[in-house]
Design a protein around this motif. Structure first.
Motif, PDB file in Angstrom:
ATOM      1  N   ARG A   9     -97.887  38.287 -29.979  1.00 22.75           N
ATOM      2  CA  ARG A   9     -97.626  37.463 -28.791  1.00 22.75           C
ATOM      3  C   ARG A   9     -98.696  36.376 -28.717  1.00 22.75           C
ATOM      4  NH1 ARG A   9    -101.222  38.687 -24.836  1.00 22.75           N
ATOM      5  NH2 ARG A   9    -102.229  40.715 -25.047  1.00 22.75           N
ATOM      6  N   ALA A  10     -98.379  35.318 -27.990  1.00 20.21           N
ATOM      7  CA  ALA A  10     -99.343  34.227 -27.854  1.00 20.21           C
ATOM      8  C   ALA A  10    -100.413  34.625 -26.840  1.00 20.21           C
ATOM      9  CB  ALA A  10     -98.623  32.971 -27.384  1.00 20.21           C
ATOM     10  N   ALA A  11    -101.669  34.319 -27.136  1.00 20.29           N
ATOM     11  CA  ALA A  11    -102.739  34.540 -26.156  1.00 20.29           C
ATOM     12  C   ALA A  11    -102.492  33.604 -24.972  1.00 20.29           C
ATOM     13  CB  ALA A  11    -104.095  34.233 -26.796  1.00 20.29           C
ATOM     14  N   GLY A  12    -102.950  34.003 -23.802  1.00 25.69           N
ATOM     15  CA  GLY A  12    -102.749  33.192 -22.595  1.00 25.69           C
ATOM     16  C   GLY A  12    -103.309  31.785 -22.751  1.00 25.69           C
ATOM     17  N   ASP A  13    -104.399  31.671 -23.515  1.00 23.65           N
ATOM     18  CA  ASP A  13    -105.044  30.355 -23.665  1.00 23.65           C
ATOM     19  C   ASP A  13    -104.709  29.694 -25.010  1.00 23.65           C
ATOM     20  OD1 ASP A  13    -106.412  32.318 -25.021  1.00 23.65           O
ATOM     21  OD2 ASP A  13    -108.413  31.636 -24.461  1.00 23.65           O
ATOM     22  N   ALA A  69    -108.152  30.272 -34.481  1.00 20.92           N
ATOM     23  CA  ALA A  69    -107.175  31.352 -34.672  1.00 20.92           C
ATOM     24  C   ALA A  69    -105.778  30.754 -34.694  1.00 20.92           C
ATOM     25  CB  ALA A  69    -107.289  32.349 -33.518  1.00 20.92           C
ATOM     26  N   ILE A  70    -104.998  31.131 -35.716  1.00 18.52           N
ATOM     27  CA  ILE A  70    -103.593  30.685 -35.770  1.00 18.52           C
ATOM     28  C   ILE A  70    -102.718  31.934 -35.862  1.00 18.52           C
ATOM     29  CG2 ILE A  70    -101.863  29.310 -36.987  1.00 18.52           C
ATOM     30  CD1 ILE A  70    -104.130  27.635 -38.178  1.00 18.52           C
ATOM     31  N   ASP A  71    -101.902  32.153 -34.855  1.00 17.39           N
ATOM     32  CA  ASP A  71    -100.992  33.300 -34.851  1.00 17.39           C
ATOM     33  C   ASP A  71     -99.552  32.814 -34.798  1.00 17.39           C
ATOM     34  OD1 ASP A  71    -102.799  35.636 -34.729  1.00 17.39           O
ATOM     35  OD2 ASP A  71    -103.473  34.705 -32.855  1.00 17.39           O
ATOM     36  N   GLY A  72     -98.632  33.749 -35.075  1.00 14.25           N
ATOM     37  CA  GLY A  72     -97.212  33.424 -34.992  1.00 14.25           C
ATOM     38  C   GLY A  72     -96.415  34.350 -35.895  1.00 14.25           C
ATOM     39  N   PRO A  73     -95.091  34.293 -35.795  1.00 12.14           N
ATOM     40  CA  PRO A  73     -94.246  35.192 -36.592  1.00 12.14           C
ATOM     41  C   PRO A  73     -94.219  34.796 -38.067  1.00 12.14           C
ATOM     42  CG  PRO A  73     -92.890  33.681 -35.325  1.00 12.14           C
ATOM     43  CD  PRO A  73     -94.304  33.420 -34.902  1.00 12.14           C
ATOM     44  N   ALA A  74     -93.620  35.672 -38.888  1.00  8.82           N
ATOM     45  CA  ALA A  74     -93.507  35.436 -40.332  1.00  8.82           C
ATOM     46  C   ALA A  74     -92.841  34.102 -40.615  1.00  8.82           C
ATOM     47  CB  ALA A  74     -92.684  36.562 -40.957  1.00  8.82           C
ATOM     48  N   ALA A  75     -93.396  33.374 -41.590  1.00  2.00           N
ATOM     49  CA  ALA A  75     -92.798  32.126 -42.088  1.00  2.00           C
ATOM     50  C   ALA A  75     -92.691  31.016 -41.048  1.00  2.00           C
ATOM     51  CB  ALA A  75     -91.427  32.399 -42.728  1.00  2.00           C
ATOM     52  N   SER A  76     -93.594  31.029 -40.079  1.00  2.98           N
ATOM     53  CA  SER A  76     -93.565  29.941 -39.087  1.00  2.98           C
ATOM     54  C   SER A  76     -94.379  28.742 -39.561  1.00  2.98           C
ATOM     55  CB  SER A  76     -94.090  30.432 -37.728  1.00  2.98           C
ATOM     56  OG  SER A  76     -95.405  30.908 -37.859  1.00  2.98           O
ATOM     57  N   GLY A  77     -95.021  28.877 -40.723  1.00  7.11           N
ATOM     58  CA  GLY A  77     -95.814  27.767 -41.267  1.00  7.11           C
ATOM     59  C   GLY A  77     -97.307  27.932 -41.001  1.00  7.11           C
ATOM     60  N   LYS A  78     -97.723  29.124 -40.575  1.00  8.58           N
ATOM     61  CA  LYS A  78     -99.138  29.370 -40.236  1.00  8.58           C
ATOM     62  C   LYS A  78    -100.062  29.165 -41.435  1.00  8.58           C
ATOM     63  CE  LYS A  78     -98.678  33.727 -39.297  1.00  8.58           C
ATOM     64  NZ  LYS A  78     -97.300  34.059 -39.617  1.00  8.58           N
ATOM     65  N   SER A  79     -99.640  29.704 -42.586  1.00  7.10           N
ATOM     66  CA  SER A  79    -100.531  29.637 -43.751  1.00  7.10           C
ATOM     67  C   SER A  79    -100.672  28.208 -44.252  1.00  7.10           C
ATOM     68  CB  SER A  79    -100.017  30.523 -44.883  1.00  7.10           C
ATOM     69  OG  SER A  79    -100.006  31.848 -44.429  1.00  7.10           O
ATOM     70  N   LYS A 138    -107.140  28.281 -30.199  1.00 11.93           N
ATOM     71  CA  LYS A 138    -106.072  29.223 -30.539  1.00 11.93           C
ATOM     72  C   LYS A 138    -104.748  28.472 -30.611  1.00 11.93           C
ATOM     73  CE  LYS A 138    -108.340  32.912 -27.973  1.00 11.93           C
ATOM     74  NZ  LYS A 138    -108.208  33.914 -26.911  1.00 11.93           N
ATOM     75  N   ILE A 139    -104.077  28.620 -31.749  1.00 16.10           N
ATOM     76  CA  ILE A 139    -102.767  27.996 -31.914  1.00 16.10           C
ATOM     77  C   ILE A 139    -101.757  29.124 -32.106  1.00 16.10           C
ATOM     78  CG2 ILE A 139    -101.356  26.474 -33.390  1.00 16.10           C
ATOM     79  CD1 ILE A 139    -103.683  24.958 -32.102  1.00 16.10           C
ATOM     80  N   TYR A 140    -100.617  29.008 -31.448  1.00 17.11           N
ATOM     81  CA  TYR A 140     -99.509  29.940 -31.693  1.00 17.11           C
ATOM     82  C   TYR A 140     -98.362  29.098 -32.236  1.00 17.11           C
ATOM     83  CZ  TYR A 140     -96.218  33.753 -31.150  1.00 17.11           C
ATOM     84  OH  TYR A 140     -95.296  34.749 -31.405  1.00 17.11           O
ATOM     85  N   LEU A 141     -98.041  29.333 -33.518  1.00 21.14           N
ATOM     86  CA  LEU A 141     -97.016  28.521 -34.176  1.00 21.14           C
ATOM     87  C   LEU A 141     -95.710  29.308 -34.220  1.00 21.14           C
ATOM     88  CD1 LEU A 141     -96.682  25.801 -35.549  1.00 21.14           C
ATOM     89  CD2 LEU A 141     -97.415  26.834 -37.687  1.00 21.14           C
ATOM     90  N   ILE A 143    -104.873  37.470 -33.885  1.00 18.23           N
ATOM     91  CA  ILE A 143    -106.239  36.947 -34.021  1.00 18.23           C
ATOM     92  C   ILE A 143    -106.743  36.456 -32.660  1.00 18.23           C
ATOM     93  CG2 ILE A 143    -107.764  35.375 -35.303  1.00 18.23           C
ATOM     94  CD1 ILE A 143    -106.232  37.533 -36.996  1.00 18.23           C
ATOM     95  N   GLY A 144    -105.917  35.662 -31.980  1.00 10.83           N
ATOM     96  CA  GLY A 144    -106.342  35.130 -30.683  1.00 10.83           C
ATOM     97  C   GLY A 144    -106.344  36.166 -29.570  1.00 10.83           C
ATOM     98  N   THR A 145    -105.556  37.229 -29.737  1.00 13.90           N
ATOM     99  CA  THR A 145    -105.456  38.228 -28.663  1.00 13.90           C
ATOM    100  C   THR A 145    -106.434  39.388 -28.852  1.00 13.90           C
ATOM    101  OG1 THR A 145    -103.630  39.220 -29.908  1.00 13.90           O
ATOM    102  CG2 THR A 145    -103.028  37.822 -28.048  1.00 13.90           C
TER     103      THR A 145
END
Ligand code: DC
Length: 224
Positions: free
Chosen positions: A197-201, A8-18, A147-150, A136-138
């Motif tokens: 938000r970032a998942a705890g893990d 799972a890769i989450d994060g705000p718009a245009a953070s480079g997730k895609s 789980k990555i939060y970028l 996705i991670g939450t």
């Protein structure tokens, strides 16, 4: 340790997730699934049908009944995948400024999220997938193996969007893009249902400090 199957890769718009997700999926031969395109497809469908974006019932009804398909790219025109709404290819329509301006309120509707998240979950549970989004991670796949939060600052993300538009031959105003990024961040992170938000893990990476290659190397090392 086995290679994680659900990433799972989450994060705000245009953070480079895609960019990260696409590259990682290629290197692992996994499915790449950018869930934002589903919210964009519903938004485009609502605008196309002349629905009021404020009308939660109508927009939710559309999300529950529309047939959204994400398929491997059928053309080499820069697309990551094909996006179809009721059988019609709307891949580039989902990137239009009117979709961009309306997708955050659409994705804040509880019924829209439920309808789309259950489809995303079904696909994700098959495994060998890199799924990119905000929740996705939450919410969608809390059992994800990695789980990555970028993250990145609003200024850096606006700068990237601005450069992308110019590169495609378009015209843009940096100040307007920055205002748009901030406004979407505000809606995405303060909405009542599955806020960003970032998942705890989750492992949090800051792409202000790392370029795309460095982010990729770090995440690939975590996988192997
Ligand atoms: O990642 P993107 O810019 O294509 O996302 C479009 C919108 O959809 C954005 O406002 C956040 C929302 N979104 C969401 O709420 N949950 C997801 N899993 C993916 C996207």
């Amino acid at each position: 340790m086995p290679i994680p199957s659900i990433i799972a890769i989450d994060g705000p718009a245009a953070s480079g997730k895609s960019t990260l997700g696409r590259r990682l999926a290629d290197s692992l031969s996994y499915l790449f699934f950018d869930t934002g395109v589903m919210y964009r497809a519903v938004t485009w469908g609502a605008l196309q049908r002349g629905l009021q974006i404020k009308d939660e019932t109508e927009v939710t009804n559309l999300a529950e009944t529309a047939q959204i398909d994400i398929r491997p790219a059928s053309k080499e025109d820069g697309r990551a995948c094909d996006v179809l709404l009721d059988g019609v290819d709307i891949t580039w329509e989902t990137r239009r400024p009117d979709v961009e301006a309306n997708v955050s309120p659409v994705s804040a509707y509880r019924g829209v999220r439920q309808a789309l998240a259950s489809q995303q979950r079904r696909i994700g549970l098959r495994g060998k997938v890199v799924m990119v989004g905000r929740d996705i991670g939450t919410v969608v796949l809390p059992e994800a193996d990695l789980k990555i939060y970028l993250d990145a600052s609003a200024e850096e993300r606006a700068r990237r969007r601005y450069a992308e538009i110019l590169q495609r031959g378009g015209q843009a105003d940096y100040g307007q893009i920055l205002a748009g990024v901030r406004s979407r961040d505000e809606i995405d992170s303060t909405r009542a249902f599955s806020p960003l938000r970032a998942a705890g893990d989750a492992i949090v990476l800051d792409s202000d400090k790392l370029n795309a290659d460095e982010v990729f190397s770090k995440v690939e090392a975590l996988c192997r």
